[in-house]
Enzyme design. Structure first.
Site, mmCIF file in Angstrom:
data_model
loop_
_atom_site.group_PDB
_atom_site.id
_atom_site.type_symbol
_atom_site.label_atom_id
_atom_site.label_comp_id
_atom_site.label_asym_id
_atom_site.label_seq_id
_atom_site.Cartn_x
_atom_site.Cartn_y
_atom_site.Cartn_z
ATOM 1 N N LYS A 49 -15.216 32.438 6.491
ATOM 2 C CA LYS A 49 -16.473 33.173 6.597
ATOM 3 C C LYS A 49 -16.787 33.879 7.646
ATOM 4 O O LYS A 49 -17.448 34.941 8.299
ATOM 5 C CB LYS A 49 -17.402 31.780 7.342
ATOM 6 C CG LYS A 49 -17.581 30.839 5.885
ATOM 7 C CD LYS A 49 -19.028 29.486 6.028
ATOM 8 C CE LYS A 49 -19.027 28.609 5.106
ATOM 9 N NZ LYS A 49 -18.530 27.268 5.813
ATOM 10 N N GLN A 54 -19.140 22.807 9.892
ATOM 11 C CA GLN A 54 -19.542 22.672 8.523
ATOM 12 C C GLN A 54 -19.161 20.802 8.599
ATOM 13 O O GLN A 54 -18.459 20.423 9.527
ATOM 14 C CB GLN A 54 -18.001 23.382 8.742
ATOM 15 C CG GLN A 54 -16.639 23.068 8.000
ATOM 16 C CD GLN A 54 -17.508 23.858 6.793
ATOM 17 O OE1 GLN A 54 -17.750 24.820 6.898
ATOM 18 N NE2 GLN A 54 -16.842 23.258 5.075
ATOM 19 N N ASP A 89 -27.895 27.494 7.378
ATOM 20 C CA ASP A 89 -27.596 26.682 6.103
ATOM 21 C C ASP A 89 -28.719 26.154 5.465
ATOM 22 O O ASP A 89 -28.971 26.140 4.267
ATOM 23 C CB ASP A 89 -26.796 25.249 6.413
ATOM 24 C CG ASP A 89 -24.699 25.634 6.273
ATOM 25 O OD1 ASP A 89 -25.032 25.847 5.553
ATOM 26 O OD2 ASP A 89 -24.263 24.758 7.617
HETATM 27 N N1 GUN Z 1 -19.709 21.816 4.009
HETATM 28 C C1 GUN Z 1 -19.305 22.172 2.290
HETATM 29 N N2 GUN Z 1 -19.772 22.566 1.802
HETATM 30 C C2 GUN Z 1 -21.368 23.432 2.818
HETATM 31 C C3 GUN Z 1 -21.650 24.142 3.527
HETATM 32 O O1 GUN Z 1 -23.126 24.635 2.558
HETATM 33 N N3 GUN Z 1 -22.548 24.528 5.075
HETATM 34 C C4 GUN Z 1 -22.037 23.605 5.476
HETATM 35 N N4 GUN Z 1 -22.185 23.249 7.066
HETATM 36 N N5 GUN Z 1 -20.826 22.460 5.108
HETATM 37 C C5 GUN Z 1 -19.988 22.839 4.646
#
Ligand code: GUN
Length: 297
Positions: free
Chosen positions: A52, A96, A119
């Site tokens: 990311k 995350q 998110d």
């Molecule tokens: N862990 C797995 N997928 C995601 C996501 O889309 N966002 C976040 N913050 N954590 C994740």
């Protein structure tokens, strides 16, 4: 003939369009900023977050990364979120998931300022999405919608079956496909571990979305002829490779392909779209917070 849905190509198109939005912001003196927070030593989470950050660098988003020792007290994470909420250079915040057991993940999601919640997991943004007034669509479900749109796969009137009821994918995608909108208007069934006669329900799907985190469990027996199969799974399974593992989806690709008209590969299907839609939400967040009208793809 089955056609592969090329997530890398669709994601590249979206990134290209976003570059124009970023230029618009730059012309107003705004550089969009995304903060990622990692409180985990899980290798998969570390990889996702570093990808990311790399994406941010590539498109001209200011990426800020904060790492917190997974053994640190939960307050350290909450304090970090408070600081990022107050930082005017940060337009989007992503913590995350999963966080360690001693951290209350609901409190984490509630602590993020909803306008910076790229998110789309804050209760306010979840509520808006369910009510049909979304601000930030969660990245993976939104990426699935964009893939369907790119391949002219109609959702209107389609029987969409989603296997998996997570807050990250299954539930938001069900809500999005249900909306009274051109990229919704589907009849949605959400299946899970307690679903009776899962095979028959899946076989009935025009659009089958696998998001259960179970390696290669959807096979030809569960796919109706001519269906579109969207594989959201990214599972690490032991393999005789250099890394000692390989990535497989929730769909047995070779088997499901015998029945499907369209199918997403793993890797190269939904994964790149999740990443692209995070950039999309970050550009949108910067526009909203800086009061700049940004055109989004
Ligand atoms: N862990 C797995 N997928 C995601 C996501 O889309 N966002 C976040 N913050 N954590 C994740």
């Amino acid at each position: 003939m089955t056609e592969d849905i090329d997530g890398n190509a669709v994601a590249a198109d979206i990134r290209e369009s976003l570059a124009e939005g970023i230029e618009t912001l730059e012309a107003e003196g705004v550089t969009p900023g995304l903060a990622t927070v990692l409180m985990s030593d899980d290798p998969a989470s570390e990889t996702y977050v570093s990808m990311k950050q790399r994406d941010c660098e590539e498109v001209g988003i200011n990426g800020i990364h904060v790492e917190i020792d997974p053994d640190a007290p939960a307050e350290e994470l909450y304090d970090t979120i408070d600081d990022l909420n107050a930082d005017p250079e940060v337009h989007g915040i992503l913590v995350q998931m999963p966080v360690p057991d001693h951290v209350d993940d609901r409190q984490v999601l509630r602590s993020i300022d909803p306008i910076k919640d790229v998110d789309g997991f804050h209760p306010e943004n979840v509520g808006r999405l369910v009510a049909g007034n979304d601000r930030y669509r969660p990245c993976t479900p939104h990426g699935v919608q964009k893939l369907l749109e790119a391949y002219d796969i109609e959702t209107e009137g389609a029987d969409a079956v989603i296997v998996g009821r997570s807050n990250i994918v299954g539930k938001p995608l069900a809500n999005l496909l249900l909306q009274k909108a051109p990229d919704g208007n589907a009849t949605v069934t959400v299946c899970h571990s307690r679903t009776d006669d899962l095979e028959a329900k899946c076989r009935n799907a025009d659009i089958l979305v696998a998001a259960a985190g179970m390696p290669e469990f959807i096979d030809a027996e569960m796919v109706g002829e001519g269906a579109t199969v969207i594989d959201v799974g990214i599972n690490r399974v032991d393999a005789d490779t250099e890394k000692g593992y390989e990535l497989v989806g929730d769909v047995d690709y070779d088997s499901a392909k015998q029945q499907a008209d369209y199918i997403t590969p793993v890797p190269g299907g939904v994964g790149p779209m999740t990443r692209a839609m995070l950039l999309y939400n970050t550009v949108k967040a910067a526009g909203l917070q800086e009061d700049v009208d940004v055109e989004l793809p």
